[in-house]
Design a protein around this motif. Sequence first.
Motif, PDB file in Angstrom:
ATOM      1  N   MET A   1       0.831  -1.271   0.008  1.00 51.05           N
ATOM      2  CA  MET A   1       0.028  -0.026   0.026  1.00 51.05           C
ATOM      3  C   MET A   1       0.779   1.290   0.064  1.00 51.05           C
ATOM      4  N   ASN A   2       0.658   2.236  -0.805  1.00 54.11           N
ATOM      5  CA  ASN A   2       1.340   3.446  -1.019  1.00 54.11           C
ATOM      6  C   ASN A   2       0.639   4.573   0.026  1.00 54.11           C
ATOM      7  N   LEU A   3       1.589   4.570   1.058  1.00 49.44           N
ATOM      8  CA  LEU A   3       1.055   5.355   2.439  1.00 49.44           C
ATOM      9  C   LEU A   3       1.311   6.791   1.900  1.00 49.44           C
TER      10      LEU A   3
ATOM     11  N   TYR B   1     -19.578   3.109   7.371  1.00 50.31           N
ATOM     12  CA  TYR B   1     -20.050   4.128   6.213  1.00 50.31           C
ATOM     13  C   TYR B   1     -19.093   4.555   5.225  1.00 50.31           C
ATOM     14  N   HIS B   2     -17.672   4.334   5.582  1.00 52.05           N
ATOM     15  CA  HIS B   2     -16.345   4.926   4.935  1.00 52.05           C
ATOM     16  C   HIS B   2     -15.716   3.853   4.178  1.00 52.05           C
ATOM     17  N   SER B   3     -15.597   2.661   4.842  1.00 52.85           N
ATOM     18  CA  SER B   3     -14.741   1.421   4.652  1.00 52.85           C
ATOM     19  C   SER B   3     -13.459   1.800   3.939  1.00 52.85           C
ATOM     20  N   PRO B   4     -12.680   2.461   4.949  1.00 53.75           N
ATOM     21  CA  PRO B   4     -11.185   2.739   4.585  1.00 53.75           C
ATOM     22  C   PRO B   4     -10.438   1.703   4.320  1.00 53.75           C
ATOM     23  N   LYS B   5      -9.345   1.774   3.769  1.00 55.44           N
ATOM     24  CA  LYS B   5      -8.420   0.417   3.038  1.00 55.44           C
ATOM     25  C   LYS B   5      -7.847  -0.144   4.323  1.00 55.44           C
ATOM     26  N   LEU B   6      -7.500   0.861   5.279  1.00 55.59           N
ATOM     27  CA  LEU B   6      -6.582   0.226   6.343  1.00 55.59           C
ATOM     28  C   LEU B   6      -7.031   0.795   7.735  1.00 55.59           C
ATOM     29  N   ILE B   7      -6.948   0.070   8.658  1.00 56.97           N
ATOM     30  CA  ILE B   7      -7.267   0.319  10.126  1.00 56.97           C
ATOM     31  C   ILE B   7      -6.029  -0.008  11.039  1.00 56.97           C
TER      32      ILE B   7
ATOM     33  N   TYR C   1     -12.673  -6.751   6.688  1.00 60.38           N
ATOM     34  CA  TYR C   1     -11.265  -6.463   6.978  1.00 60.38           C
ATOM     35  C   TYR C   1     -10.793  -7.893   7.357  1.00 60.38           C
ATOM     36  N   ALA C   2      -9.455  -8.099   6.768  1.00 58.43           N
ATOM     37  CA  ALA C   2      -8.555  -9.164   7.398  1.00 58.43           C
ATOM     38  C   ALA C   2      -7.667  -8.681   8.543  1.00 58.43           C
TER      39      ALA C   2
ATOM     40  N   SER D   1     -10.765  -5.004  -0.182  1.00 58.38           N
ATOM     41  CA  SER D   1     -10.794  -4.504  -1.446  1.00 58.38           C
ATOM     42  C   SER D   1      -9.294  -4.329  -1.823  1.00 58.38           C
ATOM     43  N   ILE D   2      -8.442  -4.271  -0.969  1.00 57.55           N
ATOM     44  CA  ILE D   2      -7.051  -4.083  -1.425  1.00 57.55           C
ATOM     45  C   ILE D   2      -6.238  -5.575  -1.406  1.00 57.55           C
ATOM     46  N   LYS D   3      -7.129  -6.485  -1.269  1.00 54.69           N
ATOM     47  CA  LYS D   3      -6.591  -8.091  -1.295  1.00 54.69           C
ATOM     48  C   LYS D   3      -5.191  -8.053  -0.418  1.00 54.69           C
ATOM     49  N   LYS D   4      -5.088  -7.711   0.810  1.00 60.61           N
ATOM     50  CA  LYS D   4      -3.793  -8.288   1.423  1.00 60.61           C
ATOM     51  C   LYS D   4      -4.353  -9.049   2.629  1.00 60.61           C
TER      52      LYS D   4
END
Length: 318
Positions: free
Chosen positions: A1-3, A104-110, A139-140, A168-171
Amino acid sequence: MNLANSTFIDLFAGIGGFHQALSHFGAKCVFASEIDKHASQTYHDNYGIVPVGDITKIDEKDIPAHDILCAGFPCQAFSISGKQKGFDDVRGTLFFDIVRILQYHSPKLILLENVKNLAKHDGGNTLKVILTHLKELGYAVHHQVLNASHFGVPQNRERIYIVGFHHSIKKEHFNFPIGDNNPVCVFDILEKNPTIAPIQRDDVVFKHTYESIFDNEGRKVLPNKPIQIGIVGKGGQGERIYHTDGHAITLSAHGGGIGSKTGLYYINDQIRKLTPRECARLQGFPENFKINPRDAQAYKQFGNSVAIPVLKAILQQI
Ligand SMILES: C[S@@+](CC[C@H](N)C(=O)[O-])C[C@H]1O[C@@H](n2cnc3c(N)ncnc32)[C@H](O)[C@@H]1O
């Protein structure tokens, strides 16, 4: 992931330990929430962002879209020193504010951080509930207890870190860092001219002697853990004295005793607490970090904060 091109929200922001770590990798903060006005002031002084207050009063629709959600959600409900009420305690339920924002937002990373005891709380049920909710949101999730001591700062601070990757980011796979365990000690983070008075007590007892150890080449061998050498009073919390060849005890936001929040250290034949700047160093804050001018607030804020080098190491893995 590109931070570097990512955006993040900083919930339960405190003084921005997550902010420090994420902006180090180029991520941009788009929203922060913090209920404590003194911590908010410190946050604003350092990042130019005024955190909104109580997150329970903020509609998730009013929070900007973001890639990363971070939260060192309040730990008192789960910590050993708290009453361990968990989700029955209103502070425990603050986790569900994270849930509704994620929904609500489904961010890629927590990225979450909490006290080590969260893992054992209610026989492991509390952590299970947390992980189950995150999994249900797609989330994984991965979790690990890590000690700041292994990441280049001389502070014994064990915390649980939870990392979640949106499907969605398949990690699926992630390995937590183990740290380099480089030798460091309290002496390394001491201020040269601290403006703090040594304690004056006649009930100091040095219980254990500690002689510095040197290797064949004359270098100090550091044990990389706290070395208790004495007590003051009854030796309760904040009444234990440590050697500067070792690590500091866990900074805390609460707790009494004459060495409250930092513990006591034997330095130049005197006994004293650590200064706020020394606490900042123990959490990995940079030297240009603007510390709250009220010492009581500064100690509380660093005691509440997260160890930045641990977060940086986790982000490096990501
Ligand atoms: C464990 S600290 C997190 C510190 C932060 N990670 C840092 O690096 O400084 C939890 C923070 O949550 C804040 N807090 C508690 N309840 C809150 C609420 N309802 N809304 C926003 N902030 C809250 C507290 O004031 C405290 O600063």
